[in-house]
Design an enzyme around this catalytic site. Structure first.
Site, short mmCIF file in Angstrom:
data_model
loop_
_atom_site.label_atom_id
_atom_site.label_comp_id
_atom_site.label_asym_id
_atom_site.label_seq_id
_atom_site.Cartn_x
_atom_site.Cartn_y
_atom_site.Cartn_z
CG ASP A 226 -2.18 0.85 0.98
OD1 ASP A 226 -3.20 0.62 1.63
OD2 ASP A 226 -2.11 1.74 0.10
C1 GLC Z 1 -4.28 4.33 -0.09
C2 GLC Z 1 -5.21 3.15 0.02
C3 GLC Z 1 -5.19 2.26 -1.18
C4 GLC Z 1 -4.93 3.10 -2.41
C5 GLC Z 1 -3.52 3.61 -2.30
C6 GLC Z 1 -3.17 4.55 -3.46
O1 GLC Z 1 -3.70 4.65 1.13
O2 GLC Z 1 -5.13 2.37 1.21
O3 GLC Z 1 -6.47 1.61 -1.24
O4 GLC Z 1 -5.08 2.32 -3.59
O5 GLC Z 1 -3.27 4.28 -1.08
O6 GLC Z 1 -3.92 5.72 -3.37
#
Ligand code: GLC
Length: 702
Positions: A226
């Site tokens: 993430d």
């Molecule tokens: C965020 C989310 C994830 C998302 C990523 C990119 O913190 O947890 O679902 O795709 O970062 O924005």
């Protein structure tokens, strides 16, 4: 491209070139959420990753705003989900993106979780079937799907640090299966969650990422972190992480004051580059095997090759015509209508075309596109509730706001280098002078009052309660007192409290309907579309959910949240507690009426039942199959578990035999010693309209 060709490509890549393929960089075009520059001299093109589950969030670009994922799930129709996935894939490709960071399949364990709108269900079979269909659809458009967030990201409170303390059985029976379904559907990428599981950060979790996901399940795509979610270099590389995103600090993030504290739920956006030089150093120090880096690159290149990015057979930006196409607009409205659940109806619905209607609510002049955070979309067009009803009604339409506008909340309000901490509730800078009296007068003067209410949820924040924000409950009660034909249309990201439900004539749950909002609402209100949604989550009083029992269970104590309820989540809990929820899992009325014949065994994993629409109008039914296991001494099992479902459409008087294949694990339980186990005995398969409306049963002996 053959595997040999990939191997030959790998052999040609220097270590520096390999490292450039496992750590994100800044997108020179500034549209991607995550970006790999590629290796031009080796013929490896750039690779762009983009949010999100409700539509494409490419910076500075517009795209179709589909309904919340929980609305897609509420239709209980994998074919519809597949079509939505394919449309989102086409739009990602049209916007020059190569991977879509969707679907989110985390189980709805906590009713007030701020991201329930981005997820699918409290049940693993429902979440798995719909999630797999979304994956299949997205990838059918030549774009890599990214199932997220692996695993047990079931709350936003302390999401970057909390440890989900979960027993092996609930992990295997509830939290892992939706990801397994996505892997079995061929998902190209898995995103690890921020949280820990049983004390270990998911990005360092060798057992779940290495042994289970890649080992047991044979996942051969790439595992991406993430955003800013890598806990360590060595731990992550050795656990099986293949790609660090975004790999670079957020612009402006490093300017924070000394001793700056990141808000809860917000990852440290300066934490980047762990798969850069630190990874090279770790390899040189012998802490990470060199062939691990090769495997990381092989997995990334493998998906680029699978989706035609290496030989140029599939590029991006090749189908710009699909952005905002009529079929995507129609599909967004169809999904919103199909996911709408008719919770109660005393007969006031469907509305007469000529009825005089008062449209009431603090936000009736704006669509409810979605929740806050990385899933936010910016559509080309949208339809508000008032606009949708005015376009459909033949009677007079009045409107009144009644109470101050409900402000949306967003993760981006919480980012210190973006904006101030947003807060749900009333927007007291409302440009209008809301008057409850005006709303009551409008209701009293109309044949029907339709009140639109909403919650306000976002990534990185859980809701304080299930109550609707602001004075919306007062508004509903005042309007209901003025007009016995009061209909309430709820827009929520998950379960909400509906204290006035017995005082109104009908209640519709529309979730977050996306750009087609008003049109979808009008289509269901006037009966142009049958309300075909069924609840993918249980609605109940807040205090009766299993996670309300102790702070240990939610939001946790000392940064540990204990899943003490085990497998008894959602309807599994309410059945076990012999409690009556407000509206049970799988519930939803149709304007038509359905009768069921006797269930029949087709084979040892398949049942069938004849279903007839005995009404004088067409309707949609979701035929559901639940398995009730035999009682076994010393073994606690849910009373029933969803094993299959099918959404069907029947004209007036039409009958159809529905055949349901039961989930592979429908008769199994996970025993931490002997693994998947099928106890001997008689299993009852229940067929019906919801988990609490069983129409017929049939027995299976095992
Ligand atoms: C965020 C989310 C994830 C998302 C990523 C990119 O913190 O947890 O679902 O795709 O970062 O924005």
């Amino acid at each position: 491209m053959t595997d040999d060709h990939i191997e030959a490509l790998l052999d040609r890549l220097s270590r520096t070139q390999q490292l450039a393929l496992v750590r994100g960089a800044t997108d020179p075009e500034g549209t991607a959420t995550g970006y790999l520059p590629g290796v031009d001299e080796a013929g490896i093109p750039p690779f762009r990753l983009v949010d999100g589950p409700l539509g494409i969030r490419a910076e500075g670009e517009r795209a179709t705003a589909f309904p919340a994922s929980i609305a897609t799930a509420a239709a209980f129709d994998p074919d519809l989900a597949r079509r939505q996935g394919a449309a989102m894939g086409r739009e990602a490709a049209a916007l020059g993106q190569d991977a879509l960071l969707a679907p989110g399949v985390n189980l709805v364990r906590v009713p007030q979780c701020g991201r329930n709108f981005e997820y699918l269900s409290e049940d693993p079979v429902a979440a798995g079937d719909i999630g797999a269909a979304l994956v299949d659809g997205i990838q059918s458009a030549g774009v890599v799907a990214t199932v997220k967030h692996f695993v047990a990201n079931n709350q936003e409170t302390h999401r970057t640090t909390v440890s989900a303390e979960i027993g092996e059985r609930p992990l295997r029976e509830l939290y892992l299966p939706p990801f397994r379904a996505a892997v079995d559907a061929g998902v190209g990428s898995v995103m690890t969650a921020y949280n820990r599981v049983n004390g270990t950060h998911m990005s360092d979790h060798e057992r779940l990422v290495g042994d289970v996901l890649k080992g047991e399940w044979g996942f051969d795509g790439y595992v991406v972190s993430d955003w800013y979610g890598l806990e360590s270099t060595v731990g992550a590389a050795n656990a099986g992480l293949d790609l660090e995103m975004p790999g670079v600090a957020a612009p402006g993030a490093a300017d924070g004051d000394e001793g700056f504290e990141w808000p809860d739920g917000i990852p440290d956006a300066t934490r980047a580059g762990l798969f850069g030089d630190p990874l090279a150093d770790a390899i040189d120090a012998g802490e990470v095997p060199a062939d691990r880096l090769t495997d990381m690159v092989r997995r990334v290149l493998g998906q680029m090759d699978r989706f035609g990015r290496l030989d140029g057979s599939q590029g991006t930006g090749d189908d710009a015509g699909e952005l905002d196409s009529q079929r995507h607009r129609d599909l967004a409205t169809e999904v919103a209508a199909r996911g709408t659940v008719l919770l109660d109806n005393d007969g006031v619905l469907p509305l007469d075309d000529g009825a005089d209607v008062a449209v009431i609510g603090p936000n009736v002049d704006e669509p409810k596109l979605g929740g806050g955070g990385s899933s936010e979309t910016t559509p080309f067009r949208s339809v508000s509730p008032v606009e949708g009803i005015e376009a459909r009604a033949e009677g007079d339409v009045s409107s009144a706001v009644g109470v101050p506008r409900i402000a949306s909340v967003s993760l981006f309000d919480l980012l210190p280098f973006v904006g101030e901490d947003g807060d749900a509730g009333e927007d007291d800078t409302a440009e209008r002078d809301p008057s409850l009296d005006d709303a009551v007068d409008a209701a009293a003067a109309a044949d029907v009052a339709v009140v639109f209410v909403r919650d306000a949820t976002t990534e990185a924040r859980d809701r304080d309660s299930l109550a609707l924000p602001g004075r919306q409950d007062d508004l509903v009660s005042a309007v209901a007192a003025a007009n016995e034909n009061t209909v309430v249309v709820v827009r929520s990201g998950g379960p909400v409290a509906l204290p006035w439900r017995e005082d109104v004539a009908a209640v519709l749950e529309q979730w977050y309907p996306g750009q087609g909002d008003g049109d979808a609402a009008a289509a269901v209100l006037y009966g142009d579309r049958d309300p075909s949604g069924r609840l993918p989550v249980t609605f109940a009083p807040e205090s009766e959910y299993p996670t309300a029992a102790t702070e240990r269970r939610f939001p946790g104590v000392d940064d540990e949240v204990h899943y003490d309820e085990g497998v008894f989540v959602g309807y599994r809990h309410f059945d076990d507690a012999n409690a009556s929820p407000t509206y049970p899992f799988g519930h939803g009325h149709s304007y038509a009426a359905f009768e069921y014949g006797d269930a029949e065994v087709v084979d040892d994993q398949t049942v069938s039942v004849l279903v007839e629409n005995v009404a004088d109008r067409p309707g949609r039914e979701v035929v559901q199959a639940y398995v009730r296991p035999p009682a076994v001494d010393g073994v606690e099992r849910p009373e029933r578990e969803l094993a299959g479902f099918e959404a069907i459409r029947l004209d007036a008087g039409q009958r159809r035999t529905v055949t349901l294949s039961l989930d592979d694990l429908a008769f199994s339980r996970y025993d931490s010693d002997s693994g998947w186990t099928v106890d001997e005995g008689t299993y009852t398969v229940e067929l019906g309209r919801s988990s609490r409306d069983v129409r017929t049963t049939v027995a299976f002996d095992r």
